[in-house]
Design an enzyme around this catalytic site. Sequence first.
Site, PDB file in Angstrom:
ATOM      1  N   LYS A 187     -67.366  -9.763  93.340  1.00 61.25           N
ATOM      2  CA  LYS A 187     -66.598 -10.947  93.736  1.00 61.25           C
ATOM      3  C   LYS A 187     -67.056 -11.474  95.092  1.00 61.25           C
ATOM      4  CE  LYS A 187     -63.290 -14.058  93.629  1.00 61.25           C
ATOM      5  NZ  LYS A 187     -63.007 -14.438  95.009  1.00 61.25           N
ATOM      6  N   GLU A 236     -70.854 -19.162  96.189  1.00 64.96           N
ATOM      7  CA  GLU A 236     -69.963 -20.323  96.294  1.00 64.96           C
ATOM      8  C   GLU A 236     -70.161 -21.053  97.617  1.00 64.96           C
ATOM      9  OE1 GLU A 236     -65.440 -20.424  97.615  1.00 64.96           O
ATOM     10  OE2 GLU A 236     -65.667 -19.514  95.629  1.00 64.96           O
TER      11      GLU A 236
END
Length: 355
Positions: A176, A183
Amino acid sequence: MSEQELTLGIVGLGKIGGNLARQAVGKDIRVVGLDAEDRPELEEMGIEVHDAGEYETLAEKLDPPRVVYLSLPSGELIDDQLDQLVDELNEGDVVMDGGNSFWRDSIRREERCWDEGVYFLDTGTSGGPPRAKEGACFMVGGKEEGFEIAEPYLDTLSVEGGLIHVGEPGSGHFVKLVHNGIEFGMLQSIAEGVELLEAGQFDLDGEMGDLFETWNNGAVIESWLVELMSKGLKNEDQFSDAPENFEDVPNFVEDTGEVNWLVQEAFKGETPVPVITQSVIELFKSRGNQKHAPRAVALMRHGFGLHPFGEEESLMDERVTGRVDNDARSDIRQEEGDEDTLRPEKRESYDGDPN
């Protein structure tokens, strides 16, 4: 186990936990939640809401093997709440940490839980509040047996294709974190595109939001982030409360700092991640934290070139008018570093003072 038999505990009913609860009850999962605030809007939907810390009540109301999802800020709060929760659970129960915890903390917490026979799953959760309400993406680390118990819940709450067990304890939060780094790089790239469009020489037809909408229909950069950029520029959907004019959006970017951990770990392992690193630095720059370095540069530039302190109109003009020719490098050189391959008409530009 059918969906009708599922009962899920959620600790923390904020933006993510609350929307996961909304999605769950809409899919016939009974939800028992704990939160520090009153949540009447959730209770109206059939979610059982109890005060924060009522772990004995939570354990009593969940069917074994109990499955509890923590939606809490990373840090010592997770350890504190986990200690209280595990005391009320039994062997074979499952705790999922859905926050952005540091993966080494997750490894330690998994060992602490397993001492009591409780499974701990570091459950990286992506998609933000909108996807939590509709169908999230989960990246899960932890023992396979614990994942198998939690899988019916996560499968129900995930978008199609949005669930994966990635490996041993800690791996879910590590994956993650890498996701968050990617991102950041994508966000920065899109933002720089906006900068170029705003600063470009063309008066583009239509609104810039329309351009991003077009890019999000078949273009190579088609993505949810491009869609969000379009909607944000148009004040649509979740952006209805944003400033009406793009220029009025505060020039300050806040974050929780977890991508900093990723960059620090990359440095330790000598893993080059220039795009992710620069995206973090750009975030810092938006906060105006760097006050002394520009002053130091100005001081030294004044020393060697008597460059001015502060703005000077003549230099600002020179930045625009100082370049007459604008040949590309490929026009000047056919092969970099080989003077014999320079176009004859350009060789003279390399004579004289290089400064």
